[in-house]
Motif scaffolding. Structure first.
Motif, short mmCIF file in Angstrom:
data_model
loop_
_atom_site.label_atom_id
_atom_site.label_comp_id
_atom_site.label_asym_id
_atom_site.label_seq_id
_atom_site.Cartn_x
_atom_site.Cartn_y
_atom_site.Cartn_z
N GLN A 75 4.17 4.02 12.53
CA GLN A 75 2.77 3.74 12.28
C GLN A 75 2.03 3.87 13.60
OE1 GLN A 75 2.41 -0.16 10.70
NE2 GLN A 75 3.29 0.37 8.73
N ASN A 76 0.79 4.32 13.54
CA ASN A 76 -0.01 4.25 14.76
C ASN A 76 -0.81 2.96 14.74
OD1 ASN A 76 -2.26 4.54 13.19
ND2 ASN A 76 -2.55 6.70 13.62
N ASN A 77 -1.70 2.83 15.68
CA ASN A 77 -2.42 1.55 15.78
C ASN A 77 -3.59 1.43 14.82
OD1 ASN A 77 -0.85 0.34 17.70
ND2 ASN A 77 -1.86 1.44 19.37
N ASP A 78 -4.05 2.55 14.32
CA ASP A 78 -5.27 2.51 13.51
C ASP A 78 -4.98 2.38 12.03
OD1 ASP A 78 -6.28 4.95 15.78
OD2 ASP A 78 -6.98 2.88 15.75
N ALA A 79 -3.92 2.98 11.59
CA ALA A 79 -3.67 3.00 10.15
C ALA A 79 -2.17 3.18 9.93
CB ALA A 79 -4.43 4.14 9.51
N CYS A 80 -1.78 3.19 8.70
CA CYS A 80 -0.35 3.40 8.45
C CYS A 80 -0.10 4.86 8.19
CB CYS A 80 0.12 2.51 7.31
SG CYS A 80 -0.16 3.16 5.68
N ILE B 43 2.77 5.97 6.56
CA ILE B 43 3.97 5.98 5.74
C ILE B 43 3.84 6.99 4.62
CG2 ILE B 43 4.91 3.77 6.33
CD1 ILE B 43 3.12 2.46 4.43
N CYS C 134 4.92 6.90 1.23
CA CYS C 134 5.03 6.58 -0.18
C CYS C 134 3.68 6.51 -0.86
CB CYS C 134 5.73 5.24 -0.33
SG CYS C 134 4.86 3.92 0.53
N ILE C 135 2.66 6.96 -0.17
CA ILE C 135 1.30 6.76 -0.65
C ILE C 135 0.96 7.58 -1.89
CG2 ILE C 135 -1.13 7.02 -0.01
CD1 ILE C 135 -0.10 6.72 2.94
N ASN C 136 0.36 6.91 -2.84
CA ASN C 136 -0.18 7.59 -4.01
C ASN C 136 -1.63 7.94 -3.71
OD1 ASN C 136 -1.46 8.20 -6.45
ND2 ASN C 136 0.06 7.04 -7.60
N VAL D 108 -5.06 5.68 -4.19
CA VAL D 108 -5.63 5.15 -2.96
C VAL D 108 -7.10 5.55 -2.83
CG1 VAL D 108 -5.65 5.43 -0.45
CG2 VAL D 108 -3.51 4.92 -1.63
N LYS E 44 -10.08 2.96 -2.94
CA LYS E 44 -10.85 2.95 -1.70
C LYS E 44 -12.34 3.08 -2.00
CE LYS E 44 -9.32 4.55 2.84
NZ LYS E 44 -8.58 5.65 3.53
#
Lengths: 118, 118
Positions: free
Chosen positions: B3-8, B10, B12-14, B18, B22
């Motif tokens: 992960q970076n510092n601003d967001a994930c 990863i 597994c995102i749908n 999202v 959002k």
DNA sequence: TGAATATATGAGCAGATATTCATATATATA
DNA sequence: TATATATATGAATATCTGCTCATATATTCA
């Protein structure tokens, strides 16, 4: 002004009114529970999670993406929401989907939103 | 998991879901304000003060007596309630009487009480 | 079985908060 | 004016809370 450690001993007290209001108060325990309940929705991360879950069942990484926060931060907050029985989860393989148990809480949030508009 | 510092970041995102959720979220600022509002009523001392004032206009020392707390503790909390425009005051000589401005907040408290009963 | 992924969790830290103490301010009254 | 009372407030402290980092656990798949 003299006071002891347990209560105030000041002299301006309107005894009648104090007695009257005192008798209509809830118990300390009830007030405490009430504050604990509101504490849950007094953090914007938790509010966001609840709000997002009110739209759709979501997995942890979807939530992390939507909120732009680290997975562990989301997990920690989900644990609190789980412990207070606001959300439930189901596992599908290694993915854990969270959803709302308590829609009542969304009513409270909506009331807060309405209030903010006034 | 990377992960970076601003967001994930990863995997597994749908994406569709999202994006959908959002777009239905409120702004960060709105969520923040919402949490600030609930924060006010997430402390049992403040809830007690609001609850007591919902019954009757009261002076600081009456509140201290009713809540069995020190005068300065009550004063500090009254200031917060005053700053957030939940209570107002009027002076009568050296006595300061506080009363509710915002009855809306009592509705929220009552909803909390109802919720606790379930 | 080993590697990769998804989530959970403990420790540590930084920031927030509620209370207390001491004291300042304001008002009334002798 | 001097004293007593009612409230407000700044500083200090103790506690709590949310986040990050590192790592553990669980599951899938090659």
């Amino acid at each position: 002004m003299k006071q002891n450690n347990d209560a105030c001993e000041i002299f301006c007290i309107n005894e009648k009114i104090v007695k009257e209001v005192k008798s209509s108060m809830l118990s300390d325990e009830e007030f405490f529970k009430l504050s604990e309940n509101f504490k849950i929705i007094s953090d914007s991360t938790r509010i966001k999670i609840l709000y997002a879950l009110s739209k759709k069942e979501l997995c942890v990484c979807d939530l992390a993406t939507i909120l732009k926060m680290k997975q562990s931060a989301i997990s920690h907050q989900l644990r609190i929401l789980k412990d207070t029985r606001l959300v439930k989860f189901r596992k599908e393989g290694k993915i854990v989907y969270y959803s709302l148990i308590d829609k009542h809480v969304i009513k409270l949030l909506d009331m807060g939103v309405e209030h903010a508009k006034e």
